[in-house]
Motif scaffolding. Structure first.
Motif, PDB file in Angstrom:
ATOM      1  N   HIS A 108     -21.650 -32.000 -55.889  1.00 57.05           N
ATOM      2  CA  HIS A 108     -23.029 -31.720 -55.472  1.00 57.05           C
ATOM      3  C   HIS A 108     -24.010 -32.252 -56.520  1.00 57.05           C
ATOM      4  CE1 HIS A 108     -25.945 -28.566 -53.531  1.00 57.05           C
ATOM      5  NE2 HIS A 108     -26.465 -29.776 -53.594  1.00 57.05           N
ATOM      6  N   HIS A 127     -24.510 -35.884 -56.225  1.00 62.69           N
ATOM      7  CA  HIS A 127     -25.372 -36.259 -55.095  1.00 62.69           C
ATOM      8  C   HIS A 127     -26.839 -36.097 -55.456  1.00 62.69           C
ATOM      9  CE1 HIS A 127     -26.962 -36.966 -51.146  1.00 62.69           C
ATOM     10  NE2 HIS A 127     -27.723 -35.917 -51.348  1.00 62.69           N
ATOM     11  N   GLY A 146     -26.976 -39.199 -59.074  1.00 63.21           N
ATOM     12  CA  GLY A 146     -25.726 -39.897 -59.334  1.00 63.21           C
ATOM     13  C   GLY A 146     -25.623 -40.489 -60.722  1.00 63.21           C
ATOM     14  N   ASP A 198     -29.861 -38.200 -47.439  1.00 65.65           N
ATOM     15  CA  ASP A 198     -29.475 -36.814 -47.205  1.00 65.65           C
ATOM     16  C   ASP A 198     -27.964 -36.679 -47.312  1.00 65.65           C
ATOM     17  OD1 ASP A 198     -32.167 -36.043 -46.452  1.00 65.65           O
ATOM     18  OD2 ASP A 198     -31.805 -37.131 -44.591  1.00 65.65           O
ATOM     19  N   ALA A 199     -27.500 -35.552 -47.804  1.00 63.47           N
ATOM     20  CA  ALA A 199     -26.061 -35.360 -47.991  1.00 63.47           C
ATOM     21  C   ALA A 199     -25.475 -34.521 -46.878  1.00 63.47           C
ATOM     22  CB  ALA A 199     -25.798 -34.682 -49.337  1.00 63.47           C
ATOM     23  N   TRP A 200     -24.286 -34.929 -46.421  1.00 65.80           N
ATOM     24  CA  TRP A 200     -23.512 -34.059 -45.547  1.00 65.80           C
ATOM     25  C   TRP A 200     -23.310 -32.732 -46.268  1.00 65.80           C
ATOM     26  CZ3 TRP A 200     -17.750 -33.600 -46.173  1.00 65.80           C
ATOM     27  CH2 TRP A 200     -17.213 -32.710 -45.240  1.00 65.80           C
ATOM     28  N   ARG A 238     -20.451 -31.477 -48.634  1.00 65.36           N
ATOM     29  CA  ARG A 238     -20.284 -31.846 -50.046  1.00 65.36           C
ATOM     30  C   ARG A 238     -21.504 -31.459 -50.872  1.00 65.36           C
ATOM     31  NH1 ARG A 238     -21.288 -38.152 -49.067  1.00 65.36           N
ATOM     32  NH2 ARG A 238     -23.412 -38.282 -49.850  1.00 65.36           N
ATOM     33  N   ALA A 239     -22.496 -30.835 -50.272  1.00 65.66           N
ATOM     34  CA  ALA A 239     -23.712 -30.473 -51.005  1.00 65.66           C
ATOM     35  C   ALA A 239     -24.084 -29.034 -50.720  1.00 65.66           C
ATOM     36  CB  ALA A 239     -24.865 -31.415 -50.613  1.00 65.66           C
ATOM     37  N   ASP A 273     -25.722 -42.559 -53.718  1.00 64.85           N
ATOM     38  CA  ASP A 273     -24.880 -41.816 -52.784  1.00 64.85           C
ATOM     39  C   ASP A 273     -23.474 -41.702 -53.356  1.00 64.85           C
ATOM     40  OD1 ASP A 273     -24.173 -40.444 -50.534  1.00 64.85           O
ATOM     41  OD2 ASP A 273     -24.331 -42.137 -49.150  1.00 64.85           O
ATOM     42  N   LEU A 274     -22.652 -40.903 -52.687  1.00 69.73           N
ATOM     43  CA  LEU A 274     -21.260 -40.731 -53.096  1.00 69.73           C
ATOM     44  C   LEU A 274     -20.337 -41.233 -52.005  1.00 69.73           C
ATOM     45  CD1 LEU A 274     -21.126 -37.106 -54.546  1.00 69.73           C
ATOM     46  CD2 LEU A 274     -21.583 -39.233 -55.749  1.00 69.73           C
ATOM     47  N   GLU A 275     -19.297 -41.911 -52.421  1.00 72.78           N
ATOM     48  CA  GLU A 275     -18.153 -42.139 -51.558  1.00 72.78           C
ATOM     49  C   GLU A 275     -17.075 -41.177 -52.009  1.00 72.78           C
ATOM     50  OE1 GLU A 275     -16.694 -46.078 -51.647  1.00 72.78           O
ATOM     51  OE2 GLU A 275     -18.312 -46.895 -50.423  1.00 72.78           O
ATOM     52  N   ALA A 322     -23.012 -35.678 -40.507  1.00 71.74           N
ATOM     53  CA  ALA A 322     -23.400 -36.448 -41.687  1.00 71.74           C
ATOM     54  C   ALA A 322     -24.419 -37.517 -41.349  1.00 71.74           C
ATOM     55  CB  ALA A 322     -22.170 -37.100 -42.317  1.00 71.74           C
TER      56      ALA A 322
END
Length: 315
Positions: free
Chosen positions: A13, A16, A19, A144-146, A149-150, A221-223, A260
């Motif tokens: 989190h 996100h 980063g 925006d984060a799913w 994961r946030a 963003d995050l993968e 997401a």
């Protein structure tokens, strides 16, 4: 499969939110040591495919964004998907239900000739059907984060990590290509590494990055593999909603923790969404109880995601 504890989820989190936050700052906010943050980060990279990536926000960067659905002949879809993954103008690629359908997210300058859409795809013999849908507006997704994961930090922690961006921001130009390519490979690359990649000084890189982040032109963003976060079943949802109800429905869907991505699109399906659920039963429950309660959704097509061939970072 890696098992995530509270510290892992808080770190995800935190990354996100920012980063590029230093591990010392993340450790202070999470109440753990810098060494713990660094060790957990390395473990997540190795075992959960975690990567921080810098990406342009298409709506702020003057880019056109498309969802292209392809149907290929049997036994050719995977090879075709991997070939598309090598292109610079594809952002992410998913192999869909049956293994013969591919969904490709294409992001190009708004003024480009869209060669992938208009020339290259029709000339590929193994493709038996093509439909291209321009994303007109993202309601949720991208910066925006799913929520899967946030959902670990409290408001004070989020505020402490949120970068203090100021100013109107700047648009991307051709001079930023090397910078963006480096950030898409590793969003946590040091200023010295970015200076080497661009040929600029570290101070110039820092100023340019601040300008691009200030107005949201570039975001981080995050993968990460969603399975350790509890999502083993994914699907793209194509919904037909009358224009008069589109905005209301899209905003309601944007608050659903199962989604997401929510975006208005051209074509017979006026909304597309990306659902992530714990399993097939949870997806069925979501479709029948959450979406089924919205009478404005006239039709719904569910396309299960079998495999992600390319994620946003590897453009």
């Amino acid at each position: 499969m890696i098992t995530l504890d509270a510290v892992d989820r808080a770190l995800i989190h935190a990354l996100h939110v920012d980063g590029r936050a230093p591990f010392t700052k993340i450790g202070d906010v999470l109440g753990v040591s810098t060494q713990t943050v660094a060790r957990r980060y390395r473990r997540l990279r190795a075992e959960a495919s975690l990567r921080v990536v810098g990406l342009p926000d298409p709506q702020r960067a003057g880019q056109a964004e498309w969802m292209v659905r392809l149907t290929a002949t049997p036994h050719t879809a995977q090879d075709l998907a991997h070939a598309l993954a090598r292109r610079a103008d594809t952002a992410w690629i998913k192999l869909m239900s049956g293994g013969t359908e591919i969904c490709v997210n294409v992001q190009t300058p708004a003024t480009s000739d869209h060669s992938l859409l208009l020339r290259d795809i029709p000339r590929t013999a193994s493709i038996t059907a093509v439909s291209a849908h321009q994303l007109l507006h993202r309601y949720f997704g991208g910066p925006d984060a799913w929520l899967g994961r946030a959902n670990s930090l409290d408001a004070a922690q989020i505020a402490a990590l949120t970068p203090a961006h100021q100013g109107p921001g700047k648009p991307l130009t051709g001079e930023d290509d090397a910078l963006m390519a480096a950030l898409q490979r590793d969003g946590r690359a040091s200023l010295a590494e970015l200076a080497t990649a661009t040929g600029w000084s570290a101070a110039t890189v820092a100023r340019r990055l601040a300008d691009l982040q200030a107005g949201g032109t570039v975001f981080f963003d995050l993968e990460i593999d969603p399975a350790p976060l509890g999502a083993t079943t994914q699907a793209l949802l194509w919904m037909a909603v009358a224009p008069a109800h589109l905005d209301r429905v899209a905003k309601k869907l944007s608050a659903h923790p199962e989604l997401a991505l929510v975006a208005a699109t051209t074509g017979s399906a006026t909304l597309v969404a990306h659902a992530l659920c714990p399993d097939a039963a949870a997806l069925h429950h979501y479709l029948t109880h959450r979406l089924g309660a919205l009478d404005a959704i006239r039709t719904l097509e569910t396309a299960p995601v079998l495999r992600t061939i390319k994620a946003a970072a590897s453009r």
